[in-house]
Write a protein that holds these residues in place. Structure first.
Motif, PDB file in Angstrom:
ATOM      1  N   GLN A   1      48.613  43.380  43.106  1.00  0.00           N
ATOM      2  CA  GLN A   1      47.694  44.079  42.203  1.00  0.00           C
ATOM      3  C   GLN A   1      46.271  43.559  42.379  1.00  0.00           C
ATOM      4  O   GLN A   1      45.304  44.340  42.370  1.00  0.00           O
ATOM      5  N   GLY A   2      46.134  42.252  42.572  1.00  0.00           N
ATOM      6  CA  GLY A   2      44.819  41.690  42.854  1.00  0.00           C
ATOM      7  C   GLY A   2      44.258  42.197  44.165  1.00  0.00           C
ATOM      8  O   GLY A   2      43.058  42.482  44.282  1.00  0.00           O
ATOM      9  N   HIS A   3      45.143  42.333  45.170  1.00  0.00           N
ATOM     10  CA  HIS A   3      44.700  42.839  46.468  1.00  0.00           C
ATOM     11  C   HIS A   3      44.126  44.250  46.355  1.00  0.00           C
ATOM     12  O   HIS A   3      43.134  44.574  47.011  1.00  0.00           O
ATOM     13  N   ILE A   4      44.746  45.076  45.515  1.00  0.00           N
ATOM     14  CA  ILE A   4      44.228  46.438  45.338  1.00  0.00           C
ATOM     15  C   ILE A   4      42.786  46.400  44.832  1.00  0.00           C
ATOM     16  O   ILE A   4      41.924  47.128  45.335  1.00  0.00           O
ATOM     17  N   CYS A   5      42.508  45.547  43.866  1.00  0.00           N
ATOM     18  CA  CYS A   5      41.134  45.421  43.364  1.00  0.00           C
ATOM     19  C   CYS A   5      40.193  44.997  44.485  1.00  0.00           C
ATOM     20  O   CYS A   5      39.100  45.560  44.639  1.00  0.00           O
ATOM     21  N   LEU A   6      40.617  44.018  45.266  1.00  0.00           N
ATOM     22  CA  LEU A   6      39.769  43.502  46.340  1.00  0.00           C
ATOM     23  C   LEU A   6      39.509  44.558  47.404  1.00  0.00           C
ATOM     24  O   LEU A   6      38.373  44.764  47.833  1.00  0.00           O
ATOM     25  N   TYR A   7      40.559  45.241  47.849  1.00  0.00           N
ATOM     26  CA  TYR A   7      40.307  46.176  48.958  1.00  0.00           C
ATOM     27  C   TYR A   7      39.659  47.472  48.507  1.00  0.00           C
ATOM     28  O   TYR A   7      38.943  48.110  49.278  1.00  0.00           O
ATOM     29  N   HIS A   8      39.844  47.874  47.257  1.00  0.00           N
ATOM     30  CA  HIS A   8      39.085  49.029  46.785  1.00  0.00           C
ATOM     31  C   HIS A   8      37.596  48.693  46.733  1.00  0.00           C
ATOM     32  O   HIS A   8      36.749  49.510  47.108  1.00  0.00           O
ATOM     33  N   TYR A   9      37.273  47.491  46.296  1.00  0.00           N
ATOM     34  CA  TYR A   9      35.867  47.074  46.297  1.00  0.00           C
ATOM     35  C   TYR A   9      35.334  47.021  47.731  1.00  0.00           C
ATOM     36  O   TYR A   9      34.214  47.483  48.001  1.00  0.00           O
ATOM     37  N   LEU A  10      36.112  46.467  48.651  1.00  0.00           N
ATOM     38  CA  LEU A  10      35.697  46.409  50.055  1.00  0.00           C
ATOM     39  C   LEU A  10      35.441  47.807  50.599  1.00  0.00           C
ATOM     40  O   LEU A  10      34.408  48.051  51.250  1.00  0.00           O
ATOM     41  N   CYS A  11      36.341  48.740  50.328  1.00  0.00           N
ATOM     42  CA  CYS A  11      36.152  50.118  50.800  1.00  0.00           C
ATOM     43  C   CYS A  11      34.870  50.724  50.243  1.00  0.00           C
ATOM     44  O   CYS A  11      34.105  51.376  50.966  1.00  0.00           O
ATOM     45  N   GLU A  12      34.636  50.504  48.961  1.00  0.00           N
ATOM     46  CA  GLU A  12      33.436  51.059  48.335  1.00  0.00           C
ATOM     47  C   GLU A  12      32.168  50.491  48.966  1.00  0.00           C
ATOM     48  O   GLU A  12      31.225  51.232  49.288  1.00  0.00           O
ATOM     49  N   GLU A  13      32.132  49.169  49.158  1.00  0.00           N
ATOM     50  CA  GLU A  13      30.943  48.537  49.716  1.00  0.00           C
ATOM     51  C   GLU A  13      30.714  48.928  51.170  1.00  0.00           C
ATOM     52  O   GLU A  13      29.576  49.176  51.587  1.00  0.00           O
ATOM     53  N   VAL A  14      31.781  48.990  51.953  1.00  0.00           N
ATOM     54  CA  VAL A  14      31.650  49.406  53.357  1.00  0.00           C
ATOM     55  C   VAL A  14      31.110  50.830  53.428  1.00  0.00           C
ATOM     56  O   VAL A  14      30.192  51.129  54.200  1.00  0.00           O
ATOM     57  N   GLU A  15      31.657  51.711  52.614  1.00  0.00           N
ATOM     58  CA  GLU A  15      31.221  53.103  52.621  1.00  0.00           C
ATOM     59  C   GLU A  15      29.762  53.236  52.184  1.00  0.00           C
ATOM     60  O   GLU A  15      28.986  53.969  52.812  1.00  0.00           O
ATOM     61  N   ILE A  16      29.369  52.519  51.152  1.00  0.00           N
ATOM     62  CA  ILE A  16      27.977  52.571  50.687  1.00  0.00           C
ATOM     63  C   ILE A  16      27.031  52.104  51.791  1.00  0.00           C
ATOM     64  O   ILE A  16      26.022  52.757  52.089  1.00  0.00           O
TER      65      ILE A  16
END
Length: 194
Positions: free
Chosen positions: A170-185
């Protein structure tokens, strides 16, 4: 038997512990590595077993498809997704090298490997990280509390402060969703990557 609120309290406690651990600097380094690789035409490879295999496929889906922005596709490969490679190589040579073989095929100097393992001790994940290091790739580890044997193989470690596999995931989901958002931005800010 616990009730739902007890479970949610344990989940929230793990997220709070992540905030207290403050993975911001590590996440910045991870984001920088992925953005640099993708903007220079290198691959972002992701591997994991079981639930972490599903996470690898989820991340690739977000970045090849879209997360929040309409933009061009990114060169992201989920190594657990190729059933033919996994079963052929695993049958003939053993499961421990099913991901390292694919890193050899798709990786290159300047590319990035995200190695996901809740324990940090999965032989197939360790072998993939070792292969990536020999090729001059950046290795990002996403693990549980200690990082396990994967920790010394990582350039960046994003470790969730828990020993419970589902809570770590569950923690990993938070981390990789943030990573995806930042990479995309960040990539979408460049005219070449829109």
């Amino acid at each position: 038997m616990s009730n739902l609120n007890d479970y949610l309290d344990r989940s929230a406690a793990a997220i709070t512990a992540m905030v207290e651990r403050d993975l911001s600097a590590e996440m910045q380094r991870a984001t920088d590595a992925v953005v640099t690789a993708l903007s220079s035409g290198k691959a972002f490879l992701i591997c994991g077993n079981g639930g972490s295999a599903s996470d690898a496929i989820h991340i690739a889906g977000e970045l090849v498809g879209r997360f929040l922005k309409e933009r061009k596709a990114y060169n992201v490969i989920a190594l657990p997704a190729n059933a033919a490679v996994l079963t052929a190589w695993g049958n003939d040579y053993g499961f421990d090298t099913v991901f390292s073989r694919q890193v050899e095929a798709h990786g290159a100097q300047g590319a990035v490997l995200l190695a996901i393992s809740t324990s940090g001790n999965s032989p197939s994940i360790l072998a993939a990280a070792e292969q990536a290091r020999t090729m001059g790739m950046t290795v990002i580890g996403m693990t549980g509390d200690t990082g396990g044997k994967l920790k010394p193989l990582c350039d960046v470690l994003l470790n969730v402060p828990s020993t419970s596999t589902p809570i770590i995931q569950q923690g990993h989901i938070c981390l990789y969703h943030y990573l995806c958002e930042e990479v995309e931005i960040r990539l979408s800010a460049s005219p070449d990557n829109r």
